[in-house]
Design an enzyme around this catalytic site. Structure first.
Site, short mmCIF file in Angstrom:
data_model
loop_
_atom_site.label_atom_id
_atom_site.label_comp_id
_atom_site.label_asym_id
_atom_site.label_seq_id
_atom_site.Cartn_x
_atom_site.Cartn_y
_atom_site.Cartn_z
N CYS A 40 0.81 -1.23 0.00
CA CYS A 40 0.00 0.00 0.00
C CYS A 40 0.84 1.27 0.00
CB CYS A 40 -0.93 0.02 1.20
SG CYS A 40 -2.01 -1.40 1.26
N HIS A 58 -3.07 7.20 2.86
CA HIS A 58 -3.52 5.89 2.42
C HIS A 58 -4.88 5.57 3.06
CE1 HIS A 58 -3.89 1.78 1.49
NE2 HIS A 58 -3.48 1.31 2.64
N ASN A 92 -10.08 -0.26 0.53
CA ASN A 92 -8.62 -0.13 0.49
C ASN A 92 -8.13 -0.71 -0.84
OD1 ASN A 92 -5.87 -0.42 0.75
ND2 ASN A 92 -5.93 -1.35 2.79
#
Ligand code: ACO
Length: 318
Positions: free
Chosen positions: A116, A244, A274
């Protein structure tokens, strides 16, 4: 001294929208549990019957960012794709993108895996590579198709993730600022693991959610402070904080701890989930398209993820 600015952004979300109620038909969960614990209301998955794939998301996001920048594929010197879920290990997603957009043979093309945190790592890697590249523009894409590595019998992970891609074009020029990147990794921490080639266990993404939550709430504020210190700017001098999107509660924690203005830290997890390496650049592009990031703005981006990894940069928009 040469530095970089962002000259264009783009993004692509696939067409199959899965609401929390849709997820509740697959696993024992509810809209109430998911939305209050994470802020997620829906996520998007690739529809393979509609021809959607990792490759198509990367291509669409990258093409949109070049369009926004007014840059032709022939002008790109560095092409990076941050991902851990590409269609093939080789050719890399970056080489497939080179073929799809017709970038020249001497374009430096490679994939980068920092999960990520990958897109933010990618911005820094591009900044380092550009001074030695054949041309002064870098295409940096963050893309993941996590629906491929999720266990749809595990309610603790499958409700959290979605597919998507985002991209930014960097220009390297004399007099442009540095990104003031900070980064780190903790290879001895296996609280988030996804399968690879020759890997029997785990066969799906596996995560210790509470451990990752603790890690995230440690590194997000720390990363932000380190970037501000490196750049010698105050939080008030930053126009947007693009974090994020793993869980709204993690961002809210960082915002509160740092005393940031929540309006500057708006997220989009409600409709994306996500999207791993896609998360930061998709949000960045949505903010640009909504007119919330404009020319001359300074944007602090920070990501964290499997590895474990984390990274932050301060980027200026041309
Ligand atoms: N629906 C309903 N109940 C659920 C669900 C679900 N989808 N998932 C878990 N539960 C239950 C658990 O079984 C548990 O029940 P129990 O108390 O009877 O055992 C209860 O809910 C509480 O579970 P917790 O794990 O304590 O829930 P928590 O509040 O910690 O939220 C979450 C879990 C959302 C995963 C959170 O820990 C989190 O966001 N962690 C960080 C994840 C993250 O940031 N990942 C990004 C990694 S990025 C990358 O590189 C891919």
């Amino acid at each position: 001294m040469r530095g970089v600015k962002i000259v264009g952004t783009g993004s692509a979300l696939p067409s199959r929208v899965m609401t929390n109620d849709d997820m509740a038909k697959i696993v024992d969960t509810s809209d109430e549990w998911i939305s209050t614990r994470t802020g997620i209301r829906s996520r998007c998955y690739c529809d393979t019957r509609a021809g959607e794939s990792h490759r198509s998301l990367v291509r669409d996001a990258a093409a949109r960012s070049l369009d926004a920048a007014g840059i032709a594929p022939e002008q790109v010197g560095v092409c990076l794709v941050a991902t851990f879920t590409a269609d093939t290990c080789t050719p890399s997603a970056a080489c497939l993108l080179q073929a799809d957009l017709g970038m020249p043979e001497d374009t430096l093309c490679l994939d980068l895996n920092a999960a990520c945190a990958g897109f933010v790592y990618g911005l820094h890697v591009a900044e380092c590579l550009l001074p030695g590249a054949t041309r002064p523009y870098a295409l940096v894409v963050g893309a993941d198709t996590l629906s491929r590595v999720m266990d749809f019998e595990d309610r603790t992970t499958c409700v959290l993730f979605g597919d998507g891609a985002g991209a930014a074009v960097l220009e390297c020029r004399e007099g442009y600022p540095e990104l003031h990147a900070v980064w780190g990794s903790r290879g001895d921490d296996s609280s988030l693991v996804a399968p690879g080639v020759g890997c029997d266990e785990p066969s799906y993404l596996h995560m210790d959610g509470r451990a990752v939550f603790r890690f995230a709430t440690e590194v997000m504020p720390r990363c932000t402070t380190e970037v501000l210190t490196a750049a010698q700017v105050s939080a008030d001098e930053v126009d947007r904080f693009v974090y994020h999107q793993a869980n709204k509660r993690i961002v809210d924690f960082a915002v509160k701890k740092l005393g940031l203005d929540p309006v500057k830290c708006e997220g989009n997890i409600d409709h994306t989930g996500n999207t791993s390496a896609g998360s930061v650049p998709i949000l960045l592009d949505e903010l640009v398209r909504a007119g919330k990031i404009t020319s001359g703005n300074r944007v602090l981006m920070a990501g964290f993820g499997a590895g474990l990894t984390w990274a932050g940069v301060l980027a200026e928009f041309a």
